[in-house]
Design an enzyme around this catalytic site. Structure first.
Site, PDB file in Angstrom:
ATOM      1  N   ASP A 175      -4.601  -0.540   7.707  1.00  0.00           N
ATOM      2  CA  ASP A 175      -4.962  -0.024   6.385  1.00  0.00           C
ATOM      3  C   ASP A 175      -4.291   1.308   6.059  1.00  0.00           C
ATOM      4  O   ASP A 175      -4.706   2.018   5.149  1.00  0.00           O
ATOM      5  CB  ASP A 175      -6.481   0.121   6.251  1.00  0.00           C
ATOM      6  CG  ASP A 175      -7.082   1.029   7.306  1.00  0.00           C
ATOM      7  OD1 ASP A 175      -6.370   1.427   8.242  1.00  0.00           O
ATOM      8  OD2 ASP A 175      -8.281   1.354   7.201  1.00  0.00           O
ATOM      9  N   GLU A 227      -9.045   9.408  20.181  1.00  0.00           N
ATOM     10  CA  GLU A 227      -7.634   9.733  20.368  1.00  0.00           C
ATOM     11  C   GLU A 227      -7.460  10.858  21.383  1.00  0.00           C
ATOM     12  O   GLU A 227      -6.576  10.799  22.245  1.00  0.00           O
ATOM     13  CB  GLU A 227      -7.011  10.147  19.035  1.00  0.00           C
ATOM     14  CG  GLU A 227      -6.991   9.052  17.988  1.00  0.00           C
ATOM     15  CD  GLU A 227      -8.220   9.045  17.083  1.00  0.00           C
ATOM     16  OE1 GLU A 227      -8.148   8.501  15.973  1.00  0.00           O
ATOM     17  OE2 GLU A 227      -9.256   9.615  17.505  1.00  0.00           O
TER      18      GLU A 227
END
Length: 322
Positions: free
Chosen positions: A173, A268
């Protein structure tokens, strides 16, 4: 840079059969296709040179493995197609598309077959108890960790560590520039760059020390700090779209992966902490001064009229894949 596929298509002699070069179901047939295409490439290079045209040599380029988790939703194919259109312009790319499902869906399989992008189609379901409903904030969803780990497992089993390559985790996306992929291609350990429209700010980015080219010390660019709005105390306050990892580095750290125990927003940072120190990061995109990827967070389509029509037995997508 134009890929050899692009040159072949330009002269009208390339039948795009790359979709059949994903996971080989018939190894003998797969090898025959590879040999045939290699012969055609050699013949076309000779023709181009005979006509005084320059021939791009991308045979020694590092491969970019693009890992994309995806899940079924009304705008899934629309967003995958946007990413596919970028990857078609990137030479030496291999798309690892991982569905959040119990099996590979026919819809996504047919999309990949027709995509023209070399690929591997995988699946890994997220347990129902981990999923939140569509009204919950997107950032709270655990979506993607298991799927990225599935792709990493595939790389550990199938990728050749002797060949240069880089791994990039590209959600379906986001919006990506073609230039981004050339920026990351020669990553030695972990490369980083800015990401636009993420974390409640216009851009999240590393702040870097960038010596001039004429610097007598020949010091490479280095990350000194970060300019972010959300939880800047994270060791690596970076979005998934903002880094790439050298394949060999990933393979040399067999336990590295995305932790299911990471706190919200730390996925992350926890991943990169297993691979690299801040001092070892490699700033790209003109020393992190250019935005080449944007975090779009596409809204769920408004289908209220579709719901009403289905209640009347008149669904609009009957017999057509959207």
């Amino acid at each position: 840079m134009i890929s050899m596929r692009g040159w072949l298509a330009a002269v009208g002699q390339y039948e795009d059969d790359s979709s059949n070069l994903s996971e080989p179901k018939n190894p003998s047939l797969y090898n025959q296709k590879i040999q045939f295409l290699n012969r055609k490439i050699h013949e076309l290079k000779s023709q181009l040179q005979a006509n005084g045209l320059s021939v791009p040599d991308d045979s020694k380029l590092p491969t970019i493995y693009v890992v994309t988790p995806t899940y079924a939703r009304p705008n899934q194919l629309a967003e995958l197609n946007r990413l596919r259109n970028v990857l078609l312009h990137v030479p030496h790319v291999w798309w690892l598309l991982v569905e959040d499902s119990e099996s590979n869906s026919e819809v996504v399989e047919q999309f990949l077959v027709n995509s023209g992008v070399p690929h591997t189609h995988l699946h890994q379901p997220t347990p129902e108890k981990w999923k939140l409903d569509d009204e919950s904030p997107r950032w709270k969803k655990p979506r993607g960790s298991l799927q990225r780990n599935e792709a990493i497992a595939w790389l550990r089993k199938h990728a050749d560590p002797r060949l240069p390559a880089v791994v990039y985790f590209a959600d379906d996306d986001n919006s990506y520039s073609i230039e981004l992929f050339e920026e990351m291609r020669y990553t030695s350990r972990v490369s980083v760059w800015p990401v636009g429209l993420v974390g409640g700010v216009m851009v999240e980015r590393p702040l870097c020390v960038c010596p001039q080219a004429a610097d007598a010390n020949h010091q490479p660019p280095a990350v000194s700090s970060w300019l972010v709005g959300w939880k800047p105390q994270r060791k690596f306050p970076i979005d998934m779209a903002g880094f790439a990892v050298n394949l060999k580095l990933l393979l040399d750290n067999p336990s590295a992966g995305f932790s299911l125990d990471s706190r919200i927003g730390y996925m992350e940072s926890d991943f990169l902490s297993q691979l690299v120190s801040i001092e070892q990061l490699e700033p790209k995109a003109e020393c992190c001064t250019k935005v080449l990827v944007w975090h779009m967070n596409a809204q769920k389509p408004n289908l209220k009229d579709e719901t009403a029509m289905r209640a009347l037995g008149r669904r609009t997508d009957l017999g057509i894949v959207v």
